[in-house]
Design a protein around this motif. Sequence first.
Motif, PDB file in Angstrom:
ATOM      1  N   ASP A  25       0.819  -1.212   0.000  1.00  0.00           N
ATOM      2  CA  ASP A  25       0.000   0.000   0.000  1.00  0.00           C
ATOM      3  C   ASP A  25       0.854   1.263   0.000  1.00  0.00           C
ATOM      4  OD1 ASP A  25      -2.386  -1.430  -0.083  1.00  0.00           O
ATOM      5  OD2 ASP A  25      -2.500  -1.561   2.102  1.00  0.00           O
ATOM      6  N   ALA A  26       1.964   1.243   0.734  1.00  0.00           N
ATOM      7  CA  ALA A  26       2.860   2.407   0.741  1.00  0.00           C
ATOM      8  C   ALA A  26       3.470   2.623  -0.634  1.00  0.00           C
ATOM      9  CB  ALA A  26       3.945   2.238   1.797  1.00  0.00           C
ATOM     10  N   VAL A  27       3.878   1.546  -1.302  1.00  0.00           N
ATOM     11  CA  VAL A  27       4.444   1.667  -2.651  1.00  0.00           C
ATOM     12  C   VAL A  27       3.393   2.228  -3.606  1.00  0.00           C
ATOM     13  CG1 VAL A  27       5.470   0.436  -4.602  1.00  0.00           C
ATOM     14  CG2 VAL A  27       6.106  -0.192  -2.262  1.00  0.00           C
ATOM     15  N   LEU A  28       2.173   1.727  -3.525  1.00  0.00           N
ATOM     16  CA  LEU A  28       1.114   2.187  -4.425  1.00  0.00           C
ATOM     17  C   LEU A  28       0.842   3.673  -4.247  1.00  0.00           C
ATOM     18  CD1 LEU A  28      -1.371  -0.803  -4.114  1.00  0.00           C
ATOM     19  CD2 LEU A  28       0.270  -0.336  -5.958  1.00  0.00           C
ATOM     20  N   GLY A  29       0.999   4.182  -3.046  1.00  0.00           N
ATOM     21  CA  GLY A  29       0.780   5.598  -2.783  1.00  0.00           C
ATOM     22  C   GLY A  29       1.815   6.507  -3.415  1.00  0.00           C
ATOM     23  N   LEU A  30       2.887   5.931  -3.944  1.00  0.00           N
ATOM     24  CA  LEU A  30       3.955   6.709  -4.557  1.00  0.00           C
ATOM     25  C   LEU A  30       3.815   6.824  -6.069  1.00  0.00           C
ATOM     26  CD1 LEU A  30       6.895   5.167  -2.502  1.00  0.00           C
ATOM     27  CD2 LEU A  30       5.693   7.337  -2.075  1.00  0.00           C
ATOM     28  N   MET A  31       2.720   6.275  -6.614  1.00  0.00           N
ATOM     29  CA  MET A  31       2.550   6.273  -8.074  1.00  0.00           C
ATOM     30  C   MET A  31       1.157   6.738  -8.473  1.00  0.00           C
ATOM     31  SD  MET A  31       2.223   2.178  -8.864  1.00  0.00           S
ATOM     32  CE  MET A  31       3.509   1.683  -7.732  1.00  0.00           C
ATOM     33  N   ALA A  32       1.062   7.220  -9.697  1.00  0.00           N
ATOM     34  CA  ALA A  32      -0.215   7.652 -10.258  1.00  0.00           C
ATOM     35  C   ALA A  32      -1.073   6.440 -10.591  1.00  0.00           C
ATOM     36  CB  ALA A  32       0.019   8.477 -11.520  1.00  0.00           C
ATOM     37  N   GLU A  33      -2.364   6.653 -10.613  1.00  0.00           N
ATOM     38  CA  GLU A  33      -3.309   5.582 -10.989  1.00  0.00           C
ATOM     39  C   GLU A  33      -2.993   5.058 -12.387  1.00  0.00           C
ATOM     40  OE1 GLU A  33      -6.074   2.811 -10.570  1.00  0.00           O
ATOM     41  OE2 GLU A  33      -5.775   4.285  -8.977  1.00  0.00           O
ATOM     42  N   ASP A  34      -2.579   5.959 -13.295  1.00  0.00           N
ATOM     43  CA  ASP A  34      -2.315   5.578 -14.693  1.00  0.00           C
ATOM     44  C   ASP A  34      -0.821   5.367 -14.975  1.00  0.00           C
ATOM     45  OD1 ASP A  34      -1.500   8.220 -14.510  1.00  0.00           O
ATOM     46  OD2 ASP A  34      -2.428   8.836 -16.392  1.00  0.00           O
ATOM     47  N   VAL A  35      -0.057   4.992 -13.964  1.00  0.00           N
ATOM     48  CA  VAL A  35       1.373   4.760 -14.107  1.00  0.00           C
ATOM     49  C   VAL A  35       1.642   3.731 -15.202  1.00  0.00           C
ATOM     50  CG1 VAL A  35       1.470   2.931 -12.352  1.00  0.00           C
ATOM     51  CG2 VAL A  35       3.498   4.368 -12.761  1.00  0.00           C
ATOM     52  N   VAL A  36       2.778   3.856 -15.870  1.00  0.00           N
ATOM     53  CA  VAL A  36       3.202   2.882 -16.874  1.00  0.00           C
ATOM     54  C   VAL A  36       4.658   2.527 -16.595  1.00  0.00           C
ATOM     55  CG1 VAL A  36       3.606   2.421 -19.329  1.00  0.00           C
ATOM     56  CG2 VAL A  36       1.626   3.780 -18.628  1.00  0.00           C
ATOM     57  N   PHE A  37       4.943   1.209 -16.546  1.00  0.00           N
ATOM     58  CA  PHE A  37       6.298   0.707 -16.362  1.00  0.00           C
ATOM     59  C   PHE A  37       6.738   0.029 -17.651  1.00  0.00           C
ATOM     60  CE2 PHE A  37       4.516   0.937 -12.143  1.00  0.00           C
ATOM     61  CZ  PHE A  37       5.546   1.462 -11.392  1.00  0.00           C
ATOM     62  N   LEU A  38       7.923   0.385 -18.118  1.00  0.00           N
ATOM     63  CA  LEU A  38       8.494  -0.197 -19.325  1.00  0.00           C
ATOM     64  C   LEU A  38       9.713  -1.026 -18.937  1.00  0.00           C
ATOM     65  CD1 LEU A  38       8.423   3.022 -21.542  1.00  0.00           C
ATOM     66  CD2 LEU A  38       6.704   1.190 -21.435  1.00  0.00           C
ATOM     67  N   VAL A  39       9.704  -2.291 -19.365  1.00  0.00           N
ATOM     68  CA  VAL A  39      10.797  -3.219 -19.080  1.00  0.00           C
ATOM     69  C   VAL A  39      11.166  -3.900 -20.392  1.00  0.00           C
ATOM     70  CG1 VAL A  39      11.504  -5.243 -17.753  1.00  0.00           C
ATOM     71  CG2 VAL A  39       9.911  -3.593 -16.748  1.00  0.00           C
ATOM     72  N   ALA A  40      12.447  -3.970 -20.682  1.00  0.00           N
ATOM     73  CA  ALA A  40      12.910  -4.582 -21.929  1.00  0.00           C
ATOM     74  C   ALA A  40      12.360  -6.002 -22.065  1.00  0.00           C
ATOM     75  CB  ALA A  40      14.427  -4.600 -21.969  1.00  0.00           C
ATOM     76  N   GLY A  41      11.850  -6.314 -23.249  1.00  0.00           N
ATOM     77  CA  GLY A  41      11.375  -7.659 -23.545  1.00  0.00           C
ATOM     78  C   GLY A  41      10.001  -7.990 -23.002  1.00  0.00           C
ATOM     79  N   GLN A  42       9.336  -7.046 -22.361  1.00  0.00           N
ATOM     80  CA  GLN A  42       8.014  -7.269 -21.785  1.00  0.00           C
ATOM     81  C   GLN A  42       7.048  -6.212 -22.310  1.00  0.00           C
ATOM     82  OE1 GLN A  42       7.328  -9.833 -19.637  1.00  0.00           O
ATOM     83  NE2 GLN A  42       9.446 -10.478 -19.875  1.00  0.00           N
ATOM     84  N   PRO A  43       5.763  -6.526 -22.382  1.00  0.00           N
ATOM     85  CA  PRO A  43       4.800  -5.485 -22.749  1.00  0.00           C
ATOM     86  C   PRO A  43       4.710  -4.456 -21.619  1.00  0.00           C
ATOM     87  CG  PRO A  43       3.671  -7.532 -22.212  1.00  0.00           C
ATOM     88  CD  PRO A  43       5.138  -7.829 -22.184  1.00  0.00           C
ATOM     89  N   MET A 119       5.207   8.955  -9.094  1.00  0.00           N
ATOM     90  CA  MET A 119       5.748   8.404 -10.336  1.00  0.00           C
ATOM     91  C   MET A 119       4.623   8.215 -11.346  1.00  0.00           C
ATOM     92  SD  MET A 119       7.948   4.973 -11.054  1.00  0.00           S
ATOM     93  CE  MET A 119       9.144   5.455  -9.838  1.00  0.00           C
ATOM     94  N   VAL A 120       4.869   8.641 -12.583  1.00  0.00           N
ATOM     95  CA  VAL A 120       3.878   8.458 -13.640  1.00  0.00           C
ATOM     96  C   VAL A 120       4.375   7.522 -14.750  1.00  0.00           C
ATOM     97  CG1 VAL A 120       2.636  10.603 -13.189  1.00  0.00           C
ATOM     98  CG2 VAL A 120       4.527  10.626 -14.801  1.00  0.00           C
ATOM     99  N   ARG A 121       5.685   7.476 -14.954  1.00  0.00           N
ATOM    100  CA  ARG A 121       6.278   6.581 -15.956  1.00  0.00           C
ATOM    101  C   ARG A 121       7.623   6.118 -15.432  1.00  0.00           C
ATOM    102  NH1 ARG A 121       1.833   7.319 -17.226  1.00  0.00           N
ATOM    103  NH2 ARG A 121       0.939   7.859 -19.243  1.00  0.00           N
ATOM    104  N   ASP A 122       7.985   4.876 -15.783  1.00  0.00           N
ATOM    105  CA  ASP A 122       9.277   4.341 -15.371  1.00  0.00           C
ATOM    106  C   ASP A 122       9.751   3.366 -16.423  1.00  0.00           C
ATOM    107  OD1 ASP A 122      11.252   3.964 -13.017  1.00  0.00           O
ATOM    108  OD2 ASP A 122      10.747   1.920 -13.623  1.00  0.00           O
ATOM    109  N   ALA A 123      10.987   3.510 -16.818  1.00  0.00           N
ATOM    110  CA  ALA A 123      11.614   2.592 -17.762  1.00  0.00           C
ATOM    111  C   ALA A 123      12.899   2.093 -17.123  1.00  0.00           C
ATOM    112  CB  ALA A 123      11.920   3.289 -19.084  1.00  0.00           C
ATOM    113  N   ASN A 124      13.050   0.765 -17.069  1.00  0.00           N
ATOM    114  CA  ASN A 124      14.288   0.267 -16.476  1.00  0.00           C
ATOM    115  C   ASN A 124      14.996  -0.705 -17.400  1.00  0.00           C
ATOM    116  OD1 ASN A 124      14.072  -2.602 -15.585  1.00  0.00           O
ATOM    117  ND2 ASN A 124      12.326  -1.818 -14.443  1.00  0.00           N
TER     118      ASN A 124
END
Length: 130
Positions: A25-43, A119-124
């Motif tokens: 729950d604490a982690v979820l509070g640090l991101m936007a509802e419409d957050v997007v995570f980008l990871v190589a090789g994954q959708p 956080m709204v977008r993250d690419a790792n």
Amino acid sequence: MTADEQAIRALVAEWHIATAAGDVDAVLGLMAEDVVFLVAGQPPMKGRSTFEKGLRGLLASHRVHSSADVQEIEVSGNLAYCWSVLNVEVSPVDGGDKVVRSGSALSILRKQADGAWIMVRDANLLALKS
């Protein structure tokens, strides 16, 4: 260092502390509802609820310990980016070999009306560490 940069560094630190504690729950509070995570090789992982499902599933059987070395933060109005070098260790709860990944991540953050950053977008670019 500006107050915004300090707040973003605090968000990054809180993310790692909450994840290690299994406090989804604490982690979820640090991101936007419409957050997007980008990871190589994954959708793309779209939305807080998708992230929540994945994190809760992982933490049911594993522990995650991670750290970030913030390389750069740039703030422009109510948007900012943060480049960090991450190290992530994922260990099975019932024993076994841990998996260690490391690499760069680039996060885009948005300042809320109350002054908090999320956080709204993250690419790792994490890769297995040998």
